[in-house]
Design an enzyme around this catalytic site. Structure first.
Site, mmCIF file in Angstrom:
data_model
loop_
_atom_site.group_PDB
_atom_site.id
_atom_site.type_symbol
_atom_site.label_atom_id
_atom_site.label_comp_id
_atom_site.label_asym_id
_atom_site.label_seq_id
_atom_site.Cartn_x
_atom_site.Cartn_y
_atom_site.Cartn_z
ATOM 1 N N TYR A 170 82.881 19.328 -109.408
ATOM 2 C CA TYR A 170 83.936 20.692 -110.214
ATOM 3 C C TYR A 170 82.495 21.586 -110.687
ATOM 4 O O TYR A 170 81.811 21.866 -111.753
ATOM 5 C CB TYR A 170 84.964 20.565 -110.375
ATOM 6 C CG TYR A 170 85.438 22.132 -110.490
ATOM 7 C CD1 TYR A 170 85.830 22.420 -109.783
ATOM 8 C CD2 TYR A 170 85.340 22.657 -111.931
ATOM 9 C CE1 TYR A 170 86.282 23.780 -109.652
ATOM 10 C CE2 TYR A 170 86.228 23.729 -111.566
ATOM 11 C CZ TYR A 170 86.733 24.726 -110.882
ATOM 12 O OH TYR A 170 86.779 26.186 -111.253
ATOM 13 N N TRP B 13 80.020 26.211 -110.832
ATOM 14 C CA TRP B 13 80.205 27.581 -110.590
ATOM 15 C C TRP B 13 79.199 27.068 -109.970
ATOM 16 O O TRP B 13 78.459 28.114 -108.883
ATOM 17 C CB TRP B 13 80.298 28.613 -111.048
ATOM 18 C CG TRP B 13 81.434 29.496 -110.959
ATOM 19 C CD1 TRP B 13 83.138 28.390 -111.254
ATOM 20 C CD2 TRP B 13 81.659 30.609 -110.991
ATOM 21 N NE1 TRP B 13 83.844 29.984 -110.978
ATOM 22 C CE2 TRP B 13 83.038 30.873 -110.739
ATOM 23 C CE3 TRP B 13 81.102 31.515 -111.205
ATOM 24 C CZ2 TRP B 13 83.910 31.983 -110.652
ATOM 25 C CZ3 TRP B 13 81.723 32.840 -109.796
ATOM 26 C CH2 TRP B 13 83.239 33.045 -110.088
#
Ligand SMILES: Nc1nc2c(c(=O)[nH]1)N[C@H]1C(S)=C(S)[C@@H](COP(=O)(O)OP(=O)(O)OC[C@H]3O[C@@H](n4cnc5c(=O)[nH]c(N)nc54)[C@H](O)[C@@H]3O)O[C@H]1N2
Ligand SMILES: Nc1nc2c(c(=O)[nH]1)N[C@H]1C(S)=C(S)[C@@H](COP(=O)(O)OP(=O)(O)OC[C@H]3O[C@@H](n4cnc5c(=O)[nH]c(N)nc54)[C@H](O)[C@@H]3O)O[C@H]1N2
Ligand SMILES: [Mo]
Length: 786
Positions: free
Chosen positions: A119, A121
């Protein structure tokens, strides 16, 4: 060959930039000429490219390497993660070692033993998107245990489908900002609309829109009410601030419903036509079922907003076109499903859902692009292939899974079992930034046999890995950027030579795939240029589908940016507008086809932490909890103004916001005075889970009793030579304090905002921050006895 660009472009999550090149290096990054409100976050980019903490070569944790070279593996291998020295290795050797670890795990435990949720950005370009690359790679070698949801809005993501049958109004489908501020007379923002947060948008930003929207609201005479513990969450001449205790919004929303019902202002026509379950919810709100009417006075005791103010606000919203905006922060908390369900229920009672600029919507300033008027398009992304492993975990339950393999947990009506994860591969995210209760994560993180990561800097994740691969940054590779919420597609041109021996994630995975017999499956037989041309041609086809011609590739690459036209105002729609116009034809995807104020499905799960209708459930930690006697301050760990999460914390723009090298913690002057604190003092912030240092800034923009310490300072624990399970964190990372508990059994989302702490002056000598200094390196020791 890619054509030489005429107008060089660099795409980041916070904007498009035009680099000014001097002598082969970037002298300046100018914002994209059409950005209406560029932001300064790019200032760190060039500096960080050659920062001392850049990862220059593949590296392996010392005792891990010794064990593997001696042919050993087993329990205890992970004990030194986070504190050890590293050995730098040549690329081929490091790739061989990582491939052997992956191969061992897949042969011994099956691919389900590999956790590849990864996980985070990453960076803005769509081809070099690290998460897409790692998923594609792991799929090419037989699959991996994945994660579902995100840290941003997991609770919302799980509850909204039960209520409105989709996630519309959360990530897309919003009534546009333009329509809201053109039609609504009053906009009530729970959690405000921080320009700080709207600096960024996943995938990139062509133009920042929230400042203009707020200015338009002033020009149009819209009444804007910000219900938030912090005043400066929302800027504008027309903003009224209603300070509220964190975690208590549901009580206030229920009281607003109670007013509407008691005063005969609930829109019964709307409720009967478009919703089910009003009777059950009303029985709870009025107290018919539990003898406790949820009056404004009842709510005032909980949330701290005066009863008369709550009553006045409810009636004001009923008397005119009104819009309810909820920030995502509200649901990153204990029982975070409740304020979201309650907001839909209140909007339904107001009866304005689907009318121009009326109703509700989520996250309008949580990212730039939410509420952007865009056509319904799907920009290209890197195909990730098919995952042969079906198992997954809710993303924020990673520490639970590592600590409790084989144990049962509840999730949205299912009883599931945590998998046994043997190897973690992370690329493009930073769990030692994003996860809660980092002391607990550190314990859990010792369990797997192998941790492999790709990153560009020696950040806390890299320090906690066994095998570290140096990845290139956005500045060092050619890519294509686009965002699901924006109108641009941009080239991101390689502008600098990779630092050290850094390689693209794609090249790292190609090297591993090669060793694992999956090179063609991973590369798809394309090189990077043909991937970029392929992805762009998909974008052209998509654009043609909505009647717009994008330039051919050579011209696009040369200009750097191509734009789609925004849909005309007249063609813009409102959230659930079609449903309002024809509730049969556009029935919602709920069991009843209507908005569910009471859900038989959710009630059927039998969860006491998420009952069948929105309800006030006192959080485990809030200012009214018994624990507040020991820990009387509510910590809000919100998003940082000077960076995106932990990214570029190493560079001057982020570091210039620190005091004594520590992250700044804001608190009300009364709370500071009560503790003998003044601006610039360094304090210890602590609770039963951990402690960190931070520098005090007093401000009456905060509700007394609330402190604010943004996320993102690189986790910097004092070395725990003595095995201290809670080493003092010296840089100001709030996640040593937050609780690692799911929002509820329904969503299992992160609940970082429900957090009580105490603060005291730190008078000992200040330990120097080490976070930006790389770990020690040692040369390889062939002697592996012991
Ligand atoms: N207490 C508290 N905690 C929170 C939150 C909160 O409100 N309070 N918010 C949560 C939320 S909403 C989120 S989304 C998460 C964010 O958590 P993350 O998305 O994990 O945080 P980032 O710092 O953006 O991590 C990105 C990492 O990827 C690396 N990276 C960037 N580009 C590349 C690349 O091209 N290749 C490789 N290999 N690596 C790359 C960066 O160096 C960085 O280490 O945090 C969550 N944590
Ligand atoms: N500059 C910058 N911008 C970012 C990010 C970043 O790292 N840096 N991260 C991005 C990401 S991934 C996400 S998901 C979004 C998140 O966007 P949000 O969820 O909106 O982010 P926060 O900053 O955590 O919260 C916004 C405000 O909500 C208020 N708040 C907190 N708890 C409560 C509560 O219980 N009730 C009420 N009424 N208000 C409350 C706080 O005052 C806080 O300042 O931001 C994005 N924007
Ligand atoms: Mo997020």
């Amino acid at each position: 060959m890619l054509p030489t660009p005429e107008r060089q472009t660099i795409a980041t999550h916070w904007g498009l930039y035009r680099p000014k090149m001097v002598d082969g290096t970037i002298a300046r990054l100018d914002p994209f000429e059409l950005d209406k409100d560029p932001v300064p976050l790019a200032e760190g980019l060039v500096e960080a490219h050659s920062a001392p903490s850049r990862i220059l070569r593949p590296a392996v944790r010392q005792s891990f390497l010794q064990a593997r070279e001696a042919g050993r593996r087993g329990a205890g291998d992970g004990a030194g993660r986070g504190y050890e020295s590293f050995v730098e290795l040549p690329w081929d050797e490091a790739l061989d070692l990582a491939a052997a670890e992956l191969d061992y795990v897949r042969r011994t435990f099956g691919n389900k033993g590999i956790y590849g949720g990864s996980y985070g950005w990453s960076s803005a370009g769509r081809f070099h998107h690290a998460q897409s690359q790692v998923h594609r790679f792991l799929n090419s070698i037989g699959g991996y245990t994945r994660s579902v949801q995100n840290y941003s809005f997991a609770a919302a993501d799980m509850i909204l489908p039960h209520v409105i049958g989709s996630r519309k109004g959360l990530i897309d489908g919003h009534t546009s900002w333009e329509r809201v501020v053109s039609h609504a007379k009053i906009v009530v923002m729970f959690g405000g609309a921080p320009l700080r947060n709207a600096q960024v948008g996943s995938g990139g930003v062509a133009s920042h829109i929230v400042r203009e929207a707020m200015e338009l609201s002033v020009a149009n005479g819209v009444r804007v009410v910000s219900v938030s513990p912090i005043r400066d969450d929302t800027a504008g001449d027309n903003v009224e601030w209603l300070p509220i205790r964190p975690g208590t919004d549901t009580a206030m929303l229920l009281a607003m419903m109670q007013v509407l019902i008691a005063e005969g202002r609930a829109d019964l026509d709307f409720l009967s036509r478009y919703t089910v379950g009003y009777d059950k919810l009303a029985a709870y709100v009025t107290g018919a079922v539990d003898g406790l009417p949820k009056t404004p006075e009842w709510a005032a005791d909980i949330c701290g907003v005066p009863g008369e103010t709550i009553r006045g606000l409810a009636l004001a919203m009923a008397g005119t076109r009104s819009f309810l905006m909820m920030s995502w922060s509200l649901q990153r908390a204990d029982f975070g499903e409740q304020p979201y369900w309650a907001s839909v229920a209140l909007a339904a009672m107001l009866g304005q859902i689907g009318l121009p600029g009326g109703g509700f919507g989520f996250g309008y300033a949580c990212a730039n692009g939410i509420g952007n008027a865009i056509p319904d398009v799907k920009w290209p992304s890197l195909p990730q292939g098919t995952n042969a492993v079906s198992d997954y975990i809710p993303v924020a339950r990673i520490a639970d899974a590592l600590l409790h393999p084989g144990e049962r947990y509840d999730f949205n009506g299912e009883s599931r079992v945590y998998p046994d994860l043997k190897l973690i591969y992370w690329a493009g995210g930073n769990p030692f930034h994003h996860h809660q209760d980092l002391n607990r994560l550190r314990r859990a993180w010792q369990k797997p046999e192998t941790v492999i990561i790709n990153d560009s800097w020696w950040n806390p994740l890299a320090r906690h890995a066994d095998i570290v691969f140096p990845a290139t940054t956005t500045l060092e590779r050619n890519d294509i950027a686009c965002s699901a919420r924006d109108l641009f597609i941009a080239a991101s041109h390689a502008s600098l030579v990779p630092a050290g021996e850094a390689r693209d994630d794609h090249a790292i995975f190609a090297g591993l795939a090669d060793r694992l017999g999956a090179r063609d499956a991973f590369t798809g037989g394309r090189d990077i240029e043909s991937w970029l041309r392929h992805m762009y041609s998909n974008a052209r086809q998509m654009a043609a589908g909505i009647g717009h011609e994008l330039p051919e590739f050579e011209r696009f690459w040369s200009q750097g940016v191509a734009l789609l036209p925004p849909p005309p105002t007249a063609e813009q729609t409102d959230l659930l507008g079609a449903f309002r116009d024809d509730p049969e034809k556009h029935a919602l995807d709920t069991p009843s086809g209507k908005i569910e104020l009471y859900s038989e499905t959710v009630a059927g799960f039998g969860y006491d932490d998420c009952p069948g209708h929105p309800a006030w459930l006192a959080p485990r930690e809030w200012l009214g909890a018994p624990l507040a006697a020991r820990y009387p301050l509510h910590l809000l760990s919100n998003q940082p103004k000077r960076r995106l999460h932990s990214q570029y914390d190493v560079a001057a723009h982020s570091r210039s916001g620190k005091v004594h090298d520590r992250e700044v913690m804001r608190m009300h002057p009364d709370d500071a005075a009560a503790r003998g604190l003044a601006d610039g003092n360094v304090v210890k912030v602590f609770n039963d889970r951990g402690a960190c240092l931070a520098a005090v800034e007093t401000s009456d923009d905060l509700l007394p009793g609330v402190i604010q310490l943004a996320t993102g300072a690189w986790y910097d624990p004092l070395p725990a030579a003595d095995g201290d399970p809670q080493p003092l964190e010296i840089h100001g990372n709030p996640n040593v304090l937050t609780a690692d508990i799911g929002t509820s059994r329904l969503a299992q989302g992160p609940s970082a905002q429900s957090c009580l702490v105490q603060v005291e002056r730190f008078d000992a000598p200040l330990p120097p921050v080490q976070a930006f200094t790389p770990p020690p390196f040692v040369s390889r020791l062939r002697d592996t006895k012991a």
